[in-house]
Design an enzyme around this catalytic site. Sequence first.
Site, PDB file in Angstrom:
ATOM      1  N   ASP A 120       0.798  -1.222   0.000  1.00 54.89           N
ATOM      2  CA  ASP A 120       0.000   0.000   0.000  1.00 54.89           C
ATOM      3  C   ASP A 120       0.835   1.279   0.000  1.00 54.89           C
ATOM      4  O   ASP A 120       0.279   2.375   0.137  1.00 54.89           O
ATOM      5  CB  ASP A 120      -0.982  -0.018   1.176  1.00 54.89           C
ATOM      6  N   ASP A 166      -6.758  -5.094  -4.174  1.00 55.15           N
ATOM      7  CA  ASP A 166      -6.500  -3.682  -3.865  1.00 55.15           C
ATOM      8  C   ASP A 166      -5.232  -3.182  -4.569  1.00 55.15           C
ATOM      9  O   ASP A 166      -5.103  -2.003  -4.898  1.00 55.15           O
ATOM     10  CB  ASP A 166      -6.319  -3.466  -2.354  1.00 55.15           C
TER      11      ASP A 166
HETATM   12  N1  GLY Z   1      -6.787  -1.761   0.991  1.00 55.66           N
HETATM   13  C1  GLY Z   1      -7.416  -2.232   2.156  1.00 55.66           C
HETATM   14  C2  GLY Z   1      -8.865  -1.930   2.202  1.00 55.66           C
HETATM   15  O1  GLY Z   1      -9.486  -1.542   1.245  1.00 55.66           O
HETATM   16  O2  GLY Z   1      -9.422  -2.111   3.283  1.00 55.66           O
END
Ligand code: GLY
Length: 369
Positions: free
Chosen positions: A94, A151
Amino acid sequence: MLNRYEKALERIAGKIRKTAEAASECGIIPYQSAAGKWITSPYDGNSWWTGGFWPGLMWQLWCLTGDDFFRDEARRAEKLLTDEFRTFRRLNHDVGFMYLLSCGADAKLTGNEQAETDMLHAASLLMGRFNPAGFIRAWNEPDRVGYAIIDCMMNLALLYRASRDTGDPRFRQAAGVHADTTLREFLRENGSVSHIIEFDPVTGRRVREHAGQGYALGTEWSRGQAWGLYGFTLAYRHMKKPQYLDAAKRIAANFTAHIRPDGLTDCDFCQPPEEERTDNIAGAIAACGLQELAALTGDETWRHSAERLIDGLLVHCADFGEERCGILTRCTASYHDDGAGRHTNIVYGDYFLVEALMKLCGKDPGLWS
Ligand code: GLY
């Protein structure tokens, strides 16, 4: 006269301008609004994956208003995020969300060279997670070496940007390998996507699907659907591979078929009908992806669906009251784990609501490109 989206942006900017000062004074990166205050993320301090959305929100509002308070507040958070490079082991895939919307936005909008360097540093960290067996590793736990998640399609935007800015194709090549694996292994027949797939980290062979933040194994976690929709749209925009556009359209068709009559979004499209659990962040993300899809294809029906989503959020779930901090309500981090928030305000809901409104008003600064 201002249209309804311009009016909403004006009100949001006014409210956030007031409440952001409190966040600045206590030195935090806001995660959510609770009991009239901005509070920090429940896990991992400033390394938690959501840290870029606050500065991203500030940059959007700086572009909207020209008020330098927002630029300075974005940079205050950016400094806290770049301090996290030192702890490193808590960062994961992330870094795309975290550093593209902070340092990447700063470099893009103001030409700040240190911010560009920091963004490239983050892109190199993401490259360091690339497994040549075919995927980008999501998380850090030793028993999750082979995990990849939907994601990550959004985090690839950091790699496209790094290739463009450095002239080095390796970043986008790695992004392409990961996107191809995601296309092959995550996209289902009905246009929905899985959340988590585990691969053998040596051979790249698929091992199994895992249940993630949705209702159950094999169901349709709505935020995951939104990440897939927006992520494949961005992949097509940057890589021009027709299969990515086809995937984006299929995911979009499935998502839009599940928009509720009130314009809100259930947390999982397969959740039991008697359970009222919404995740409005999913709707806000999808509204961004749908508008990009409309721009790429010229098909205005995607934009109309985005308007349905945003109208639903503005009518039912936009909190303009001065006694609380954030805007978007009824956001849910995870179906079964309320630790990161259930039916509440969460900062990335506010971020994507504002990005979607900026797009609807033709003012989007294009922070994912
Ligand atoms: N990327 C983690 C979420 O969407 O919770």
